[in-house]
Design a protein around this motif. Structure first.
Motif, PDB file in Angstrom:
ATOM      1  N   THR A 137      -8.451  -8.112  47.631  1.00 47.61           N
ATOM      2  CA  THR A 137      -7.129  -8.713  47.404  1.00 47.61           C
ATOM      3  C   THR A 137      -7.204  -9.551  46.135  1.00 47.61           C
ATOM      4  O   THR A 137      -8.218 -10.199  45.860  1.00 47.61           O
ATOM      5  CB  THR A 137      -6.697  -9.625  48.565  1.00 47.61           C
ATOM      6  OG1 THR A 137      -7.627 -10.707  48.689  1.00 47.61           O
ATOM      7  CG2 THR A 137      -6.619  -8.873  49.866  1.00 47.61           C
ATOM      8  N   ILE A 146       0.676 -11.069  46.043  1.00 50.57           N
ATOM      9  CA  ILE A 146      -0.610 -10.640  46.590  1.00 50.57           C
ATOM     10  C   ILE A 146      -0.742  -9.140  46.355  1.00 50.57           C
ATOM     11  O   ILE A 146       0.146  -8.363  46.733  1.00 50.57           O
ATOM     12  CB  ILE A 146      -0.723 -10.938  48.100  1.00 50.57           C
ATOM     13  CG1 ILE A 146      -0.531 -12.434  48.370  1.00 50.57           C
ATOM     14  CG2 ILE A 146      -2.074 -10.474  48.636  1.00 50.57           C
ATOM     15  CD1 ILE A 146      -0.459 -12.773  49.849  1.00 50.57           C
ATOM     16  N   SER A 148      -3.332  -5.646  46.659  1.00 51.32           N
ATOM     17  CA  SER A 148      -4.491  -5.028  47.311  1.00 51.32           C
ATOM     18  C   SER A 148      -4.942  -3.855  46.454  1.00 51.32           C
ATOM     19  O   SER A 148      -4.114  -3.057  46.010  1.00 51.32           O
ATOM     20  CB  SER A 148      -4.124  -4.548  48.716  1.00 51.32           C
ATOM     21  OG  SER A 148      -5.172  -3.789  49.280  1.00 51.32           O
TER      22      SER A 148
END
Length: 264
Positions: A137, A146, A148
């Motif tokens: 992350t 955020i 990933s």
């Protein structure tokens, strides 16, 4: 020495001496013959042994079980040649909204790859690596997003895009809330609980309080969930262990499991 005359005065004594000499000579010759025979037998035995050892060494050099070489040292002891996989470090480029560019480094050992760190090491970027090393992350602090990234380098924005109240009467997007209140914490400090669950800190679902809460993201369906009964002015994620994620809330310790269960 010739045979003494029968009429000789010391004929009997001379004949006895002659017999003794013949006996001694016979014994000497017999011992020499036996010694030579024994010596030859030992040499043949050694030759046979050497042939057996040579054959054994040739045979042991072939290892049909794993098709690997077996080497022999100076003392005749066999040792197996060790094959070591070469380690390589490579990386994917990642650009933040601030314009900063970093490289997400992974290590390759044969066909296996795992994330290791973000370069440069002095970068203040917040990131976390999953237990398997196959996911990472990355938190973009400037815009509170955020991301990933999987081990193939594919990037997904997993930020909660908007918030809608339980009764559906109120809804606001991340962009709108941060434009209205830039100091508001929409999301921060993402941390893996397991391979498919990430925890993060947010002030959602409230907009007129400074209290912080914990939310989780299910990576299988990108569903965000608020963890009930966990709130505080200061929330800090600690280490991940077999029980779950250690959390400190206002100096009190908790353990959060991927299921949402809370342990004290």
């Amino acid at each position: 020495m010739g045979k003494p005359s029968i009429f000789s005065k010391d004929y009997d004594e001379r004949m006895k001496k002659r017999k003794r000499r013949r006996t001694i000579l016979f014994l000497v010759i017999t011992l020499i013959v036996i010694g030579a025979w024994v010596s030859q037998g030992i040499n043949m035995k050694n030759i046979v042994s050497i042939k057996k050892i040579t054959f054994f060494n040739r045979k042991s050099n072939l290892n049909p079980k794993n098709n690997e070489k077996t080497l022999t040292d100076n003392n005749g002891n066999s040792k197996q040649e060790e094959k070591q996989e070469e380690k390589k470090e490579e990386g994917y480029n990642f650009s933040l909204s601030s314009g900063e560019s970093v490289k997400v480094i992974y290590e390759s050992i044969g066909k296996d790859r795992k994330f290791k760190y973000i370069h440069p090491l002095e970068s203040k970027i917040i990131y976390d690596i999953s237990p398997s090393g196959k996911l990472i992350t990355i938190y973009d602090k400037k815009v509170q997003r955020i991301y990933s990234m999987n081990i193939d380098g594919k990037v997904f924005d997993i930020t909660k895009p908007s918030y809608t109240s339980t009764n559906g009467t109120f809804s606001i997007s991340r962009e709108e809330q941060l434009k209205t209140n830039p100091s508001y914490i929409w999301c921060e400090s993402p941390k893996f609980i397991d391979e498919s669950t990430i925890a993060y800190v947010s002030q959602l679902p409230w907009f007129n309080k400074n209290t912080k809460y914990i939310w989780t993201i299910d990576l299988k369906n990108n569903i965000h969930k608020n963890i009930q009964n966990l709130e505080g002015n200061e929330i800090k994620f600690e280490s991940l262990n077999e029980k779950g994620l250690d959390i400190i809330i206002d100096k009190e310790k908790f353990i959060l499991k991927a299921s949402g269960e809370i342990l004290k």
